[in-house]
Design a protein around this motif. Structure first.
Motif, mmCIF file in Angstrom:
data_model
loop_
_atom_site.group_PDB
_atom_site.id
_atom_site.type_symbol
_atom_site.label_atom_id
_atom_site.label_comp_id
_atom_site.label_asym_id
_atom_site.label_seq_id
_atom_site.Cartn_x
_atom_site.Cartn_y
_atom_site.Cartn_z
ATOM 1 N N ARG A 14 -75.341 -81.213 -17.931
ATOM 2 C CA ARG A 14 -76.186 -80.526 -16.967
ATOM 3 C C ARG A 14 -76.238 -81.300 -15.644
ATOM 4 O O ARG A 14 -76.158 -80.719 -14.565
ATOM 5 N N ARG A 15 -76.333 -82.620 -15.737
ATOM 6 C CA ARG A 15 -76.360 -83.433 -14.515
ATOM 7 C C ARG A 15 -75.032 -83.352 -13.773
ATOM 8 O O ARG A 15 -75.005 -83.332 -12.535
ATOM 9 N N VAL A 22 -77.570 -83.253 -21.632
ATOM 10 C CA VAL A 22 -78.183 -83.740 -20.386
ATOM 11 C C VAL A 22 -77.101 -84.216 -19.427
ATOM 12 O O VAL A 22 -77.146 -83.923 -18.223
ATOM 13 N N ARG A 23 -76.115 -84.945 -19.955
ATOM 14 C CA ARG A 23 -75.013 -85.419 -19.105
ATOM 15 C C ARG A 23 -74.262 -84.248 -18.474
ATOM 16 O O ARG A 23 -73.935 -84.282 -17.284
ATOM 17 N N GLU A 78 -75.002 -80.121 -11.934
ATOM 18 C CA GLU A 78 -75.904 -80.177 -10.780
ATOM 19 C C GLU A 78 -75.317 -81.035 -9.663
ATOM 20 O O GLU A 78 -75.421 -80.687 -8.479
ATOM 21 N N ASP A 79 -74.688 -82.162 -10.039
ATOM 22 C CA ASP A 79 -74.085 -83.034 -9.031
ATOM 23 C C ASP A 79 -72.930 -82.339 -8.325
ATOM 24 O O ASP A 79 -72.756 -82.471 -7.108
#
Length: 201
Positions: free
Chosen positions: A186-187, A183-184, A190-191
């Motif tokens: 992927r974020r 999740v980290r 995205e960021d």
């Protein structure tokens, strides 16, 4: 002393300068709680479900809180579900408990005259007991520490956990930590993509 408290003390004592992800540590602490509740008979693993059992409340307040938080109606809860639910903010709760008990203080200097800086462990019986378990290479504590990032993964020469129930819990902790890391990442991607859009990249 409970396994989660020992794990928290080890995190502060063994790796004070090692950057730890609070989420990883919280998941490992929730796993440590399940381990202690299994040991004391407060819960049993039935297939992939944690089923509470009638037993005296643990003396440790946070462990007693964990026991009372168990889902008590069918279909109960899987170890993974427990980790995500109970683990939210758990490292902060254990840190606050240790501070309230005088187990830790806060490093101060002339630039930080009030509370701030890094935590400093007091020389207490709890610290010595946690240190003894760590020095004894207790398999469950080592496995939880590896999941939390306190130390590297276990080597083949180190003692291994053989209890299937405990192995199931430890596997759930490991999988949850891996999922959180995904999740980290992927974020972060995205960021970065969002930042590139704003820069016109």
């Amino acid at each position: 002393m409970s396994t989660p408290r020992d794990l928290m003390i080890v995190a502060l004592d063994v790796a004070p300068g090692r950057p730890l992800e609070r989420g990883d540590l919280s998941l490992a602490l929730a796993g440590a709680e399940v381990y202690d509740l299994l040991r004391t008979g407060a819960v049993r693993l039935d297939g992939d479900r944690l089923v509470p059992r009638a037993s005296p409340a643990p003396e440790d307040p946070l462990l007693a809180e964990a026991a009372s938080a168990l889902v008590r109606e069918a279909p109960y809860e899987s170890p993974a579900d427990w980790l995500w639910r109970r683990g939210r903010g758990l490292s902060s709760a254990y840190l606050a408990a240790l501070e309230a008990e005088g187990q830790i203080g806060w490093e101060r200097n002339r630039w930080l005259p009030f509370r701030g800086g890094r935590t400093v462990l007091s020389d207490t019986e709890a610290r010595r007991r946690a240190g003894y378990r760590w020095a004894a290479d207790e398999p469950v504590l080592l496995a939880l520490a590896a999941a939390a990032g306190i130390r590297d993964e276990l080597t083949p020469a180190e003692p291994a956990v053989t209890d299937d129930t405990v192995l199931t819990v430890l596997a759930a902790v490991h999988d949850a930590v891996m999922e959180l890391e995904a999740v980290r990442q992927r974020r972060a991607i995205e960021d970065a993509a969002f930042a590139n859009v704003w820069r016109g990249a």
